[in-house]
Design a protein around this motif. Structure first.
Motif, PDB file in Angstrom:
ATOM      1  N   VAL A  39       0.760  -0.927  -0.290  1.00  0.00           N
ATOM      2  CA  VAL A  39       0.174  -0.393  -0.178  1.00  0.00           C
ATOM      3  C   VAL A  39       0.788   1.131   0.375  1.00  0.00           C
ATOM      4  CG1 VAL A  39      -1.777   0.804   1.322  1.00  0.00           C
ATOM      5  CG2 VAL A  39      -1.760  -1.148   1.088  1.00  0.00           C
ATOM      6  N   ASP A  40       0.632   1.562  -0.564  1.00  0.00           N
ATOM      7  CA  ASP A  40       0.909   3.211  -1.100  1.00  0.00           C
ATOM      8  C   ASP A  40       0.551   4.714  -0.008  1.00  0.00           C
ATOM      9  OD1 ASP A  40       2.960   5.486  -1.352  1.00  0.00           O
ATOM     10  OD2 ASP A  40       1.919   5.302  -3.892  1.00  0.00           O
ATOM     11  N   VAL A  41       0.937   4.813   0.781  1.00  0.00           N
ATOM     12  CA  VAL A  41       0.311   5.566   1.911  1.00  0.00           C
ATOM     13  C   VAL A  41      -0.317   7.165   1.249  1.00  0.00           C
ATOM     14  CG1 VAL A  41       0.617   6.466   4.291  1.00  0.00           C
ATOM     15  CG2 VAL A  41       0.680   3.861   3.856  1.00  0.00           C
ATOM     16  N   PRO A  42       1.305   7.560   1.031  1.00  0.00           N
ATOM     17  CA  PRO A  42       0.586   9.096   0.201  1.00  0.00           C
ATOM     18  C   PRO A  42       0.153   8.658  -0.494  1.00  0.00           C
ATOM     19  CG  PRO A  42       3.199   8.654   0.541  1.00  0.00           C
ATOM     20  CD  PRO A  42       2.180   6.929   0.790  1.00  0.00           C
ATOM     21  N   ALA A  43       0.054   7.713  -1.749  1.00  0.00           N
ATOM     22  CA  ALA A  43      -0.759   8.066  -2.847  1.00  0.00           C
ATOM     23  C   ALA A  43      -2.296   8.377  -2.287  1.00  0.00           C
ATOM     24  CB  ALA A  43      -0.914   6.464  -3.626  1.00  0.00           C
ATOM     25  N   ILE A  44      -2.803   7.344  -1.340  1.00  0.00           N
ATOM     26  CA  ILE A  44      -4.267   6.906  -0.691  1.00  0.00           C
ATOM     27  C   ILE A  44      -4.740   8.525  -0.124  1.00  0.00           C
ATOM     28  CG2 ILE A  44      -5.345   5.457   1.077  1.00  0.00           C
ATOM     29  CD1 ILE A  44      -3.910   3.439   0.447  1.00  0.00           C
ATOM     30  N   LYS A  46      -3.061  11.365  -0.258  1.00  0.00           N
ATOM     31  CA  LYS A  46      -3.328  11.984  -1.903  1.00  0.00           C
ATOM     32  C   LYS A  46      -4.802  12.033  -2.026  1.00  0.00           C
ATOM     33  CE  LYS A  46      -1.646  14.086  -5.805  1.00  0.00           C
ATOM     34  NZ  LYS A  46      -0.749  13.899  -6.830  1.00  0.00           N
ATOM     35  N   MET A  47      -5.343  10.561  -2.896  1.00  0.00           N
ATOM     36  CA  MET A  47      -6.388  10.308  -2.992  1.00  0.00           C
ATOM     37  C   MET A  47      -7.248  11.078  -2.313  1.00  0.00           C
ATOM     38  SD  MET A  47      -7.849   7.330  -5.014  1.00  0.00           S
ATOM     39  CE  MET A  47      -6.951   5.711  -3.730  1.00  0.00           C
ATOM     40  N   MET A  48      -7.393  10.545  -0.654  1.00  0.00           N
ATOM     41  CA  MET A  48      -8.635  10.741  -0.008  1.00  0.00           C
ATOM     42  C   MET A  48      -9.246  12.808  -0.283  1.00  0.00           C
ATOM     43  SD  MET A  48     -10.428   8.467   1.059  1.00  0.00           S
ATOM     44  CE  MET A  48     -10.745   8.914   2.440  1.00  0.00           C
ATOM     45  N   ALA A  49      -7.997  13.443   0.228  1.00  0.00           N
ATOM     46  CA  ALA A  49      -7.926  14.651  -0.005  1.00  0.00           C
ATOM     47  C   ALA A  49      -8.777  15.242  -1.072  1.00  0.00           C
ATOM     48  CB  ALA A  49      -6.276  15.301  -0.059  1.00  0.00           C
ATOM     49  N   GLU A  50      -8.218  14.530  -2.516  1.00  0.00           N
ATOM     50  CA  GLU A  50      -8.585  15.653  -3.871  1.00  0.00           C
ATOM     51  C   GLU A  50     -10.454  14.913  -4.185  1.00  0.00           C
ATOM     52  OE1 GLU A  50      -6.729  13.468  -7.087  1.00  0.00           O
ATOM     53  OE2 GLU A  50      -5.147  14.385  -6.564  1.00  0.00           O
ATOM     54  N   PHE A  51     -10.331  13.645  -3.133  1.00  0.00           N
ATOM     55  CA  PHE A  51     -11.841  13.245  -3.326  1.00  0.00           C
ATOM     56  C   PHE A  51     -12.638  14.296  -2.218  1.00  0.00           C
ATOM     57  CE2 PHE A  51     -15.958  11.159  -0.847  1.00  0.00           C
ATOM     58  CZ  PHE A  51     -16.227  11.496  -2.101  1.00  0.00           C
ATOM     59  N   GLU A  52     -12.180  14.670  -1.375  1.00  0.00           N
ATOM     60  CA  GLU A  52     -12.751  15.771  -0.243  1.00  0.00           C
ATOM     61  C   GLU A  52     -13.110  17.073  -1.123  1.00  0.00           C
ATOM     62  OE1 GLU A  52     -10.521  16.208   3.378  1.00  0.00           O
ATOM     63  OE2 GLU A  52     -10.935  13.715   3.775  1.00  0.00           O
ATOM     64  N   LYS A  53     -12.276  17.195  -1.745  1.00  0.00           N
ATOM     65  CA  LYS A  53     -12.216  18.800  -2.515  1.00  0.00           C
ATOM     66  C   LYS A  53     -13.020  19.358  -3.411  1.00  0.00           C
ATOM     67  CE  LYS A  53      -9.087  20.798  -6.002  1.00  0.00           C
ATOM     68  NZ  LYS A  53      -7.298  20.609  -6.100  1.00  0.00           N
ATOM     69  N   GLU A  54     -13.405  17.703  -4.180  1.00  0.00           N
ATOM     70  CA  GLU A  54     -13.850  17.525  -5.257  1.00  0.00           C
ATOM     71  C   GLU A  54     -16.008  17.387  -4.945  1.00  0.00           C
ATOM     72  OE1 GLU A  54     -14.442  17.497  -8.727  1.00  0.00           O
ATOM     73  OE2 GLU A  54     -11.595  17.975  -8.049  1.00  0.00           O
TER      74      GLU A  54
END
Length: 143
Positions: A39-44, A46-54
């Motif tokens: 599991v790439d924790v930084p990528a996850i 980042k993905m969660m931050a983008e999801f919250e923004k969208e």
């Protein structure tokens, strides 16, 4: 001597359960190590931050669209037209109820005069017509 042997047996059983627990912890640690590598924790993150923004953008857009539609549909002429339709429907319901009462009560009566006054009241709007009914079978809004 017998109690001493029983005490030794309990100690052996405790050591055996501790050993089983250590083996289970070792297997768990190996599994966690493999998962941590996979599991790439930084990528996850980042993905969660983008999801919250969208998701926040979507909620704002929904609110704006809802307000715009409410403003567009909340026209005063529309409200007046709705009120007029509701009043017409209520008038018709009142006439239907009176017609039913007429069929139930007045048809059984032999009085022609009572039938005449009943129908005269319906046609002039004085029976059960809360929107246009006035005193003595006259319309209040006519002038």
């Amino acid at each position: 001597m017998r109690s001493h042997l029983q005490g030794c047996g309990l100690k052996l059983q405790t050591v055996k359960s501790h050993h089983a627990m250590a083996d289970a912890m070792k297997a768990t640690a190996k599994a966690m190590y493999k998962m941590n590598k996979a599991v790439d924790v930084p990528a996850i993150t980042k993905m969660m931050a983008e999801f919250e923004k969208e998701n926040a953008k979507t909620e704002i857009m929904q609110e704006i669209m809802g307000d715009t539609l409410d403003d567009a549909l909340a026209d005063e002429s529309t409200e007046e037209a709705e009120e007029q339709v509701v009043n017409q429907v209520l008038d018709e319901i009142g006439k239907l109820q009176l017609f039913y009462l007429y069929n139930q009560n007045i048809l059984h009566s032999n009085s022609i005069a009572s039938r005449h006054f009943f129908w005269r009241g319906i046609t002039r709007g004085s029976y059960g017509n809360t929107c246009s009914g006035g005193k003595n079978g006259t319309r209040e809004d006519s002038g």
